[in-house]
Motif scaffolding. Structure first.
Motif, PDB file in Angstrom:
ATOM      1  N   ARG A 158       8.913 -15.407  -2.376  1.00 52.62           N
ATOM      2  CA  ARG A 158      10.274 -15.659  -2.854  1.00 52.62           C
ATOM      3  C   ARG A 158      10.342 -15.554  -4.360  1.00 52.62           C
ATOM      4  O   ARG A 158      11.216 -14.891  -4.920  1.00 52.62           O
TER       5      ARG A 158
ATOM      6  N   VAL B 175      17.118 -14.752  -2.978  1.00 47.21           N
ATOM      7  CA  VAL B 175      16.643 -14.134  -1.746  1.00 47.21           C
ATOM      8  C   VAL B 175      17.628 -14.393  -0.614  1.00 47.21           C
ATOM      9  O   VAL B 175      17.867 -13.525   0.230  1.00 47.21           O
TER      10      VAL B 175
ATOM     11  N   GLY C  78       8.739 -15.666   6.251  1.00 46.25           N
ATOM     12  CA  GLY C  78       9.901 -16.449   5.869  1.00 46.25           C
ATOM     13  C   GLY C  78      10.579 -17.115   7.045  1.00 46.25           C
ATOM     14  O   GLY C  78      10.979 -18.277   6.973  1.00 46.25           O
TER      15      GLY C  78
END
Lengths: 150, 150
Positions: free
Chosen positions: A24, A37, B17
């Motif tokens: 990130r 993001v 993520g």
DNA sequence: TGATATTGATACGATATCGTACTATATAGT
DNA sequence: ACTATATAGTACGATATCGTATCAATATCA
């Protein structure tokens, strides 16, 4: 068997969390100031999956509260990266469409990140990461399905 | 070779993520109301690595801005989970110590998560996740070192 | 030693994220 | 059709996260 192994699974998610944080930070350093993001993720999803989804569908896709999506979309609307139009099939609902500006922005963001990814690829060649991606994908799919059962 | 592979590395971080998001949500559902993973993470680090670290050291360990650590620690102090004492070696600095209450809280949190991890372990046995953990660890170590070079 | 630069922590403000409550619309059950 | 329930989105408030500026203490070096 329990405790020691449990600790290992704990570590698994720990590693994932740290890498996510590092990735990130890296990605955001490549994005224009003020763009996060989370903003990019929506645009990317609209391109990769499809256009015209409802905010709720996006919230589900990202495992995030719908209020968060409302907020993020309002930012993207402000940037002119998406359009928010009423859903002809449901008076309560809206549809999110990506604009040309949003599409180019997304492409540029990916291009900006490419050198970093290439650098990683040089150190961790496809042969080493492919099994990793497969394993992670399997885990993600399972966790995603499990969540729905709860 | 570039584009297609680049997309693969992109997907790698995408999977990471999403899993992080899912794991966070799962873990926080097991924590008492108002306590977040970020709070737990500090306590866990103090136990696993060592006590008495400075806020800045924690910020580095978590790849997070030091102002974020200042805030998180103030919350933990309020809960009585850590003590913040002056650093005898450096007048500018502080040292973060975990309290007994913080230690028990951390143990309980881990215990609360254990059943979920066991469930995951049943579906993804150690043989399948060990290579995953190793691969992720290698990636994390490299990215961590790379960050310092920037 | 004195001037300068660096470092550790925090104050402050901006945005992000999230939970609760609310409104409008749609659906289900009678 | 009518009532009750469920659903989509949002307003609002609370906390988290982060960037910038600031202050005090330390380190550097002439």
């Amino acid at each position: 068997m329990p405790d020691k192994n449990i600790a290992r699974y704990f570590q698994l998610f720990n590693e994932i969390g740290i890498i996510d944080q590092l990735a990130r930070a890296l990605f955001e350093a490549r994005l224009p100031d003020g763009i996060l993001v989370s903003h990019f993720a929506i645009l990317n999803h609209l391109v990769r999956v499809r256009d015209g989804q409802t905010p709720l569908a996006l919230a589900r896709a990202f495992q995030t509260p719908k209020t968060t999506v409302t907020h993020t979309i309002s930012v993207l609307v402000r940037y002119g990266f998406v359009d928010l139009r009423p859903n002809p099939k449901d008076g309560r609902s809206k549809c999110v469409f990506i604009t040309d500006a949003g599409r180019s922005f997304r492409d540029e963001a990916i291009a900006a990140l490419a050198p970093d990814l290439a650098e990683i690829a040089a150190v961790f060649p496809p042969g080493t990461v492919e099994p990793l991606i497969d394993g992670l994908e399997a885990l993600r799919v399972w966790m995603d399905a499990r969540r729905d059962r709860e």
